[in-house]
Scaffold this motif. Structure first.
Motif, mmCIF file in Angstrom:
data_model
loop_
_atom_site.group_PDB
_atom_site.id
_atom_site.type_symbol
_atom_site.label_atom_id
_atom_site.label_comp_id
_atom_site.label_asym_id
_atom_site.label_seq_id
_atom_site.Cartn_x
_atom_site.Cartn_y
_atom_site.Cartn_z
ATOM 1 N N VAL A 116 0.836 -1.199 0.000
ATOM 2 C CA VAL A 116 0.000 0.000 0.000
ATOM 3 C C VAL A 116 0.875 1.255 0.000
ATOM 4 O O VAL A 116 1.796 1.384 0.812
ATOM 5 C CB VAL A 116 -0.948 0.004 1.219
ATOM 6 C CG1 VAL A 116 -1.717 1.322 1.288
ATOM 7 C CG2 VAL A 116 -1.914 -1.171 1.144
ATOM 8 N N GLY A 117 0.578 2.165 -0.901
ATOM 9 C CA GLY A 117 1.313 3.419 -0.972
ATOM 10 C C GLY A 117 2.545 3.387 -1.844
ATOM 11 O O GLY A 117 3.135 4.425 -2.129
ATOM 12 N N ARG A 118 2.939 2.215 -2.300
ATOM 13 C CA ARG A 118 4.102 2.128 -3.170
ATOM 14 C C ARG A 118 3.704 2.478 -4.607
ATOM 15 O O ARG A 118 2.592 2.185 -5.026
ATOM 16 C CB ARG A 118 4.700 0.718 -3.135
ATOM 17 C CG ARG A 118 5.324 0.360 -1.791
ATOM 18 C CD ARG A 118 6.055 -0.959 -1.866
ATOM 19 N NE ARG A 118 6.693 -1.288 -0.591
ATOM 20 C CZ ARG A 118 7.450 -2.371 -0.409
ATOM 21 N NH1 ARG A 118 7.642 -3.222 -1.405
ATOM 22 N NH2 ARG A 118 8.001 -2.602 0.772
ATOM 23 N N PRO A 119 4.610 3.111 -5.362
ATOM 24 C CA PRO A 119 4.261 3.469 -6.746
ATOM 25 C C PRO A 119 4.115 2.222 -7.608
ATOM 26 O O PRO A 119 4.762 1.197 -7.371
ATOM 27 C CB PRO A 119 5.461 4.313 -7.192
ATOM 28 C CG PRO A 119 6.589 3.858 -6.325
ATOM 29 C CD PRO A 119 5.964 3.520 -4.994
ATOM 30 N N PHE A 120 3.238 2.312 -8.592
ATOM 31 C CA PHE A 120 3.080 1.212 -9.532
ATOM 32 C C PHE A 120 4.283 1.214 -10.477
ATOM 33 O O PHE A 120 4.627 2.242 -11.058
ATOM 34 C CB PHE A 120 1.791 1.354 -10.339
ATOM 35 C CG PHE A 120 0.549 1.159 -9.513
ATOM 36 C CD1 PHE A 120 0.152 -0.099 -9.114
ATOM 37 C CD2 PHE A 120 -0.210 2.258 -9.116
ATOM 38 C CE1 PHE A 120 -0.981 -0.288 -8.348
ATOM 39 C CE2 PHE A 120 -1.351 2.080 -8.354
ATOM 40 C CZ PHE A 120 -1.737 0.806 -7.967
#
Length: 230
Positions: free
Chosen positions: A41-45
């Motif tokens: 969660v919150g990590r860039p794609f």
């Protein structure tokens, strides 16, 4: 190796390989069992592309993005265009690797390669087409058109850098400087000034269309900073 020795080697390695594969399998199972999706969660794609995806070479030396968000990457004999869904190839004839790439405020792409330089024009339905500017380089300076790694699109013009020459494309023509040098390493557009790192000499600034030395600090005489800003 005869059949008896081959069977003996297989008998020795068989248990060892079996143990190794068991350990790898157990470690993988443990990693999968402890994976927590909440950690994502919150990590860039992030999506990775292989040369098979864009049908190009594995090496790209430059990348820029236009005002629409379309990305462009240098490649072998081409600039690759990616709009978030599809890849397109913009051919750069008369060269091998494309190294330098820059884009100006009007979304015009400028390209530098081995013995080649120019710009890319959007021809509408015909797509984007490379236009060479080599014929605008003074004939006696063309032998100095080797690898063009650095390009700087500035309000003052577009600067192309080779190891022996600086070219500025402005008002439909080139201004050319060939300073005394062992090697021009980097050019820097700081946001208001154009600086040149001249190996063996130091740092120079383009003032009134002449390169004036502004520092002979050893950090600039040898390999210095890759980027400088105001």
């Amino acid at each position: 190796m005869n059949l008896r020795n081959s069977l003996k080697l297989a008998w020795i390695l068989g248990p060892v390989m079996g143990y190794f594969l068991s350990v790898v399998s157990a470690a993988r199972g443990e990693a999968e069992a402890t994976w927590n999706p909440d950690l994502e969660v919150g990590r860039p794609f992030i999506r990775n592309f292989t040369p098979r995806d864009f049908e190009g070479h594995s090496q790209s030396f430059g990348a820029v993005q236009d005002s629409r968000g379309v990305a462009y990457f240098t490649n072998y004999g081409a600039v690759m265009e990616y709009d978030g869904a599809d890849w397109k190839r913009i051919r750069i004839p008369g060269t091998s690797f494309v190294y330098g790439l820059a884009i100006d405020a009007d979304d015009i792409l400028y390209v530098g390669a081995l013995g080649q330089l120019g710009l890319i024009r959007d021809q509408g339905a015909a797509g984007k087409v490379f236009v060479s500017l080599v014929e605008h380089v003074p004939e006696d300076k063309r032998p100095l058109l080797n690898e063009i790694w650095d390009i700087h699109a500035t309000p003052d013009g577009v600067y192309f850098m080779t190891s022996r020459m600086v070219l500025r494309w402005r008002d439909g023509k080139f201004d050319v400087w060939t300073p005394e040098t062992e090697k021009i390493l980097y050019g820097h557009w700081t946001g208001s000034r154009f600086l040149l790192q001249n190996v063996g000499h130091g740092l120079f600034e383009l003032i009134d269309d002449a390169f004036v030395q502004v520092s002979d600090d050893p950090v600039f005489v040898k390999a210095g900073p890759r980027m400088m800003r105001d």
